[in-house]
Design a protein around this motif. Structure first.
Motif, PDB file in Angstrom:
ATOM      1  N   SER A  91       0.716  -1.713  -0.321  1.00 30.81           N
ATOM      2  CA  SER A  91      -0.411   0.071   0.089  1.00 30.81           C
ATOM      3  C   SER A  91       0.948   1.129   0.157  1.00 30.81           C
ATOM      4  O   SER A  91       1.810   0.706   0.592  1.00 30.81           O
ATOM      5  N   ARG A  92       0.427   2.250  -0.432  1.00 35.52           N
ATOM      6  CA  ARG A  92       0.981   3.401  -0.765  1.00 35.52           C
ATOM      7  C   ARG A  92       1.072   4.447   0.550  1.00 35.52           C
ATOM      8  O   ARG A  92       1.420   5.087   0.440  1.00 35.52           O
ATOM      9  N   SER A  93      -0.017   4.048   1.517  1.00 35.87           N
ATOM     10  CA  SER A  93      -0.261   5.205   3.019  1.00 35.87           C
ATOM     11  C   SER A  93      -0.450   2.675   3.726  1.00 35.87           C
ATOM     12  O   SER A  93      -0.749   2.296   3.630  1.00 35.87           O
ATOM     13  N   THR A 152      -6.533   0.336   2.542  1.00 44.23           N
ATOM     14  CA  THR A 152      -5.897  -0.425   1.169  1.00 44.23           C
ATOM     15  C   THR A 152      -4.266  -1.374   1.510  1.00 44.23           C
ATOM     16  O   THR A 152      -3.916  -2.147   0.190  1.00 44.23           O
ATOM     17  N   LYS A 153      -3.421  -1.696   2.953  1.00 45.55           N
ATOM     18  CA  LYS A 153      -2.874  -2.180   2.680  1.00 45.55           C
ATOM     19  C   LYS A 153      -3.611  -3.924   3.243  1.00 45.55           C
ATOM     20  O   LYS A 153      -2.691  -4.905   2.304  1.00 45.55           O
ATOM     21  N   ALA A 196      -3.608  -4.648  -0.775  1.00 43.50           N
ATOM     22  CA  ALA A 196      -2.230  -5.492  -1.224  1.00 43.50           C
ATOM     23  C   ALA A 196      -2.462  -6.486  -0.680  1.00 43.50           C
ATOM     24  O   ALA A 196      -1.853  -7.446  -1.294  1.00 43.50           O
ATOM     25  N   LEU A 210      -2.496   4.238  -5.212  1.00 45.60           N
ATOM     26  CA  LEU A 210      -2.743   3.247  -3.838  1.00 45.60           C
ATOM     27  C   LEU A 210      -2.228   1.757  -3.970  1.00 45.60           C
ATOM     28  O   LEU A 210      -1.681   2.012  -2.781  1.00 45.60           O
ATOM     29  N   LEU A 211      -1.718   1.182  -4.694  1.00 47.31           N
ATOM     30  CA  LEU A 211      -1.048   0.566  -4.524  1.00 47.31           C
ATOM     31  C   LEU A 211       0.209   0.423  -5.124  1.00 47.31           C
ATOM     32  O   LEU A 211       0.768   0.877  -6.245  1.00 47.31           O
TER      33      LEU A 211
END
Length: 263
Positions: free
Chosen positions: A112-114, A119-120, A123, A259-260
């Motif tokens: 995840s980018r955050s 989002t994690k 991923a 997002l990923l």
């Protein structure tokens, strides 16, 4: 016996020595072959921490998971109990399969980018979708494990219970895409199953999924064909898939590729 006991608000959990955990799995010839050929020759090159969470909110009931500890940097595998059945041995081999693919650089690392939980989690589901069937097919074809038992007796049981209660398709984009990835994962994993009774149960489940989540089933089947056409057994092919669908899916108006990311 457990070497260290920890606790959370919910329950106690235990860190075990590897020899104690694996002694049950090693009672099964399938796991013995896997252990001797794939794990034992290289296990000295990395550390795996083994944990048992007895009935932790039923999170690990008949399942297992692996990851990397934030504080230790070690690989870990979590179980609900010590392995004592063929299904337990299969689960341990499957989670070790993820660790071995990562060690051998056969696995695309999707992140995840955050720090947003959704989002994690997405991923993780994406990564599992690309790796689970590769691992399970190898366990079946090379070491004579029978994934169909786990799929039919445990996964389909729980999936049917969940899907049966759905009254309408979810509106949340994270949940929708999670269903798409999970269903695609199932489609990929069932490719290698040949047992006719198991396949009939799988066919019944697919009909149920389509009746409850038709648009998500269609998206999952479309993604399945993209993955099959491209191939997905090595990181280079998995990266191609990531790039192909990074613009295809949106979460709350944001591209999946924003997002990923790939590490």
């Amino acid at each position: 016996m457990p070497s260290v006991q920890f606790s959370t608000m919910a329950t106690a959990y235990y860190k075990y020595d590897e020899a104690y955990i694996l002694k049950g799995a090693l009672c099964f010839k399938e796991f013995q072959k896997f252990y001797v050929k794939e794990y034992e020759p290289i296990k000295k090159n990395f550390t795996v921490d083994w944990y048992v969470f007895p009935d932790l909110w039923n999170t690990f009931r008949d399942y297992a998971l692996q990851g990397v500890g934030k504080r230790t940097g070690n690989n870990y595998i979590c179980l609900e109990w010590e392995p004592v059945t063929p299904n337990d041995a299969f689960l341990v081999a499957h989670e070790l399969g993820h660790i071995l693919r990562k060690y051998n650089r056969l696995q695309l690392h999707i992140v995840s980018r955050s720090s947003v939980f959704e989002t994690k989690k997405l991923a993780e589901i994406f990564g599992s979708m690309l790796d689970d069937s590769v691992i399970n097919s190898r366990l079946q074809d090379v070491y004579d494990f029978n994934p169909a038992d786990h799929y039919t007796e445990i996964e389909l049981r729980d999936s049917i219970n969940e899907i049966s209660g759905i009254q309408q398709e979810p509106g949340n984009d994270f949940i929708r895409l999670s269903y798409v990835f999970y269903y695609t994962n199932q489609l990929l994993r069932w490719d290698s199953i040949t047992d006719s009774k198991a396949i009939q149960k799988w066919s019944n489940y697919k009909n149920l999924f389509r009746s409850k989540l038709r648009s998500l089933a269609e998206s999952g089947e479309e993604l399945y064909y993209i993955i099959k056409e491209n191939g997905y057994d090595i990181p280079e092919k998995q990266k191609q898939i990531f790039n192909k669908i990074s613009d295809k899916y949106m979460i709350n108006g944001v591209r999946l590729g924003d997002l990923l990311d790939i590490e």
